[in-house]
Design a protein around this motif. Structure first.
Motif, PDB file in Angstrom:
ATOM      1  N   TRP A 156      61.589  38.473  25.965  1.00 39.45           N
ATOM      2  CA  TRP A 156      60.959  39.791  25.865  1.00 39.45           C
ATOM      3  C   TRP A 156      59.506  39.659  25.437  1.00 39.45           C
ATOM      4  CZ3 TRP A 156      61.915  44.134  27.974  1.00 39.45           C
ATOM      5  CH2 TRP A 156      63.217  44.552  28.220  1.00 39.45           C
ATOM      6  N   GLY A 157      59.258  38.847  24.442  1.00 44.04           N
ATOM      7  CA  GLY A 157      57.886  38.660  23.957  1.00 44.04           C
ATOM      8  C   GLY A 157      56.975  38.083  25.020  1.00 44.04           C
ATOM      9  N   ILE A 158      57.468  37.106  25.752  1.00 33.55           N
ATOM     10  CA  ILE A 158      56.656  36.485  26.806  1.00 33.55           C
ATOM     11  C   ILE A 158      56.427  37.465  27.953  1.00 33.55           C
ATOM     12  CG2 ILE A 158      56.675  34.693  28.576  1.00 33.55           C
ATOM     13  CD1 ILE A 158      58.124  32.897  26.484  1.00 33.55           C
ATOM     14  N   PHE A 159      57.461  38.216  28.331  1.00 34.18           N
ATOM     15  CA  PHE A 159      57.326  39.174  29.429  1.00 34.18           C
ATOM     16  C   PHE A 159      56.226  40.198  29.140  1.00 34.18           C
ATOM     17  CE2 PHE A 159      58.670  43.399  31.050  1.00 34.18           C
ATOM     18  CZ  PHE A 159      58.436  43.165  32.390  1.00 34.18           C
ATOM     19  N   ILE A 160      56.259  40.777  27.971  1.00 36.64           N
ATOM     20  CA  ILE A 160      55.250  41.784  27.635  1.00 36.64           C
ATOM     21  C   ILE A 160      53.904  41.122  27.360  1.00 36.64           C
ATOM     22  CG2 ILE A 160      54.646  43.581  25.977  1.00 36.64           C
ATOM     23  CD1 ILE A 160      57.654  44.195  25.801  1.00 36.64           C
ATOM     24  N   GLY A 161      53.911  39.928  26.820  1.00 36.35           N
ATOM     25  CA  GLY A 161      52.661  39.213  26.557  1.00 36.35           C
ATOM     26  C   GLY A 161      51.903  38.857  27.825  1.00 36.35           C
ATOM     27  N   GLU A 162      52.602  38.783  28.946  1.00 34.67           N
ATOM     28  CA  GLU A 162      51.929  38.483  30.208  1.00 34.67           C
ATOM     29  C   GLU A 162      51.118  39.655  30.743  1.00 34.67           C
ATOM     30  OE1 GLU A 162      55.044  37.079  32.743  1.00 34.67           O
ATOM     31  OE2 GLU A 162      54.922  35.045  31.940  1.00 34.67           O
ATOM     32  N   TRP A 163      51.274  40.831  30.174  1.00 36.56           N
ATOM     33  CA  TRP A 163      50.490  41.983  30.611  1.00 36.56           C
ATOM     34  C   TRP A 163      49.041  41.883  30.156  1.00 36.56           C
ATOM     35  CZ3 TRP A 163      54.207  46.402  28.697  1.00 36.56           C
ATOM     36  CH2 TRP A 163      55.426  46.311  29.383  1.00 36.56           C
ATOM     37  N   ALA A 164      48.802  41.270  29.012  1.00 39.52           N
ATOM     38  CA  ALA A 164      47.455  41.246  28.431  1.00 39.52           C
ATOM     39  C   ALA A 164      46.405  40.657  29.382  1.00 39.52           C
ATOM     40  CB  ALA A 164      47.465  40.496  27.100  1.00 39.52           C
ATOM     41  N   PRO A 165      46.625  39.499  29.995  1.00 42.63           N
ATOM     42  CA  PRO A 165      45.597  38.974  30.901  1.00 42.63           C
ATOM     43  C   PRO A 165      45.317  39.887  32.092  1.00 42.63           C
ATOM     44  CG  PRO A 165      47.230  37.277  30.414  1.00 42.63           C
ATOM     45  CD  PRO A 165      47.732  38.558  29.832  1.00 42.63           C
ATOM     46  N   THR A 166      46.348  40.590  32.564  1.00 41.79           N
ATOM     47  CA  THR A 166      46.153  41.510  33.686  1.00 41.79           C
ATOM     48  C   THR A 166      45.254  42.668  33.276  1.00 41.79           C
ATOM     49  OG1 THR A 166      48.341  40.938  34.527  1.00 41.79           O
ATOM     50  CG2 THR A 166      47.338  42.970  35.359  1.00 41.79           C
ATOM     51  N   PHE A 167      45.530  43.251  32.117  1.00 44.95           N
ATOM     52  CA  PHE A 167      44.692  44.352  31.640  1.00 44.95           C
ATOM     53  C   PHE A 167      43.263  43.894  31.384  1.00 44.95           C
ATOM     54  CE2 PHE A 167      48.770  46.355  29.988  1.00 44.95           C
ATOM     55  CZ  PHE A 167      48.817  47.323  30.985  1.00 44.95           C
ATOM     56  N   ILE A 168      43.099  42.725  30.809  1.00 46.50           N
ATOM     57  CA  ILE A 168      41.755  42.221  30.525  1.00 46.50           C
ATOM     58  C   ILE A 168      41.011  41.926  31.828  1.00 46.50           C
ATOM     59  CG2 ILE A 168      40.477  40.314  29.480  1.00 46.50           C
ATOM     60  CD1 ILE A 168      42.681  40.345  27.270  1.00 46.50           C
ATOM     61  N   ALA A 169      41.700  41.371  32.817  1.00 44.76           N
ATOM     62  CA  ALA A 169      41.067  41.116  34.112  1.00 44.76           C
ATOM     63  C   ALA A 169      40.656  42.426  34.782  1.00 44.76           C
ATOM     64  CB  ALA A 169      42.023  40.334  35.019  1.00 44.76           C
ATOM     65  N   LEU A 170      41.500  43.445  34.704  1.00 41.49           N
ATOM     66  CA  LEU A 170      41.123  44.749  35.245  1.00 41.49           C
ATOM     67  C   LEU A 170      39.931  45.329  34.492  1.00 41.49           C
ATOM     68  CD1 LEU A 170      44.619  46.354  35.924  1.00 41.49           C
ATOM     69  CD2 LEU A 170      42.870  45.818  37.619  1.00 41.49           C
ATOM     70  N   GLY A 171      39.896  45.112  33.175  1.00 45.30           N
ATOM     71  CA  GLY A 171      38.753  45.564  32.386  1.00 45.30           C
ATOM     72  C   GLY A 171      37.479  44.874  32.814  1.00 45.30           C
ATOM     73  N   ASN A 172      37.551  43.588  33.070  1.00 44.25           N
ATOM     74  CA  ASN A 172      36.369  42.866  33.552  1.00 44.25           C
ATOM     75  C   ASN A 172      35.916  43.376  34.912  1.00 44.25           C
ATOM     76  OD1 ASN A 172      36.234  41.254  31.271  1.00 44.25           O
ATOM     77  ND2 ASN A 172      37.390  39.584  32.183  1.00 44.25           N
ATOM     78  N   GLY A 173      36.875  43.629  35.788  1.00 46.35           N
ATOM     79  CA  GLY A 173      36.543  44.164  37.108  1.00 46.35           C
ATOM     80  C   GLY A 173      35.909  45.555  37.012  1.00 46.35           C
ATOM     81  N   LEU A 174      36.467  46.399  36.172  1.00 45.87           N
ATOM     82  CA  LEU A 174      35.902  47.730  36.000  1.00 45.87           C
ATOM     83  C   LEU A 174      34.520  47.674  35.363  1.00 45.87           C
ATOM     84  CD1 LEU A 174      39.031  49.788  34.927  1.00 45.87           C
ATOM     85  CD2 LEU A 174      37.601  50.201  36.923  1.00 45.87           C
ATOM     86  N   ARG A 175      34.330  46.756  34.434  1.00 44.20           N
ATOM     87  CA  ARG A 175      33.009  46.616  33.804  1.00 44.20           C
ATOM     88  C   ARG A 175      31.972  46.235  34.835  1.00 44.20           C
ATOM     89  NH1 ARG A 175      32.126  42.011  29.511  1.00 44.20           N
ATOM     90  NH2 ARG A 175      32.710  40.931  31.406  1.00 44.20           N
ATOM     91  N   THR A 176      32.323  45.335  35.739  1.00 45.58           N
ATOM     92  CA  THR A 176      31.411  44.950  36.818  1.00 45.58           C
ATOM     93  C   THR A 176      31.185  46.136  37.764  1.00 45.58           C
ATOM     94  OG1 THR A 176      32.194  42.676  36.680  1.00 45.58           O
ATOM     95  CG2 THR A 176      31.061  43.314  38.696  1.00 45.58           C
ATOM     96  N   TYR A 177      32.242  46.883  38.077  1.00 42.81           N
ATOM     97  CA  TYR A 177      32.131  48.029  38.964  1.00 42.81           C
ATOM     98  C   TYR A 177      31.235  49.113  38.344  1.00 42.81           C
ATOM     99  CZ  TYR A 177      33.490  51.897  41.956  1.00 42.81           C
ATOM    100  OH  TYR A 177      33.482  52.961  42.832  1.00 42.81           O
ATOM    101  N   GLU A 178      31.343  49.295  37.031  1.00 39.69           N
ATOM    102  CA  GLU A 178      30.574  50.323  36.345  1.00 39.69           C
ATOM    103  C   GLU A 178      29.076  50.004  36.304  1.00 39.69           C
ATOM    104  OE1 GLU A 178      32.576  50.530  32.603  1.00 39.69           O
ATOM    105  OE2 GLU A 178      34.343  51.501  33.477  1.00 39.69           O
ATOM    106  N   LYS A 179      28.717  48.745  36.428  1.00 43.69           N
ATOM    107  CA  LYS A 179      27.299  48.378  36.375  1.00 43.69           C
ATOM    108  C   LYS A 179      26.629  48.652  37.640  1.00 43.69           C
ATOM    109  CE  LYS A 179      27.500  44.957  32.781  1.00 43.69           C
ATOM    110  NZ  LYS A 179      27.266  43.601  32.386  1.00 43.69           N
TER     111      LYS A 179
END
Length: 70
Positions: A47-70
């Motif tokens: 359970w911990g690993i399954f939910i912990g795998e979401w963090a890199p996806t959210f951070i990658a989307l955040g990086n993509g959105l940050r680039t898109y916003e510029k």
């Protein structure tokens, strides 16, 4: 996809917050599964690993959105 997320009102900060929250949720789900289920530590770890795998996806989307916003 990033343009659609941006039009929906999601910003890079939202994704970074979701990434940080998923790390906390990962620990919480591991701890609760370990204490409340009779399935043992292996299931709690999964359970911990399954939910912990979401963090890199959210951070990658955040990086993509940050680039898109510029």
């Amino acid at each position: 996809m990033l343009g659609h997320l941006h039009k929906m009102g999601l910003r890079a900060e939202h994704m970074y917050i979701a990434g940080a929250a998923s790390i906390g949720l990962s620990f919480l789900s591991w701890m609760l599964s370990k204490q409340m289920e009779n399935a043992g530590i292996d299931r709690a770890d999964r359970w911990g690993i399954f939910i912990g795998e979401w963090a890199p996806t959210f951070i990658a989307l955040g990086n993509g959105l940050r680039t898109y916003e510029k």
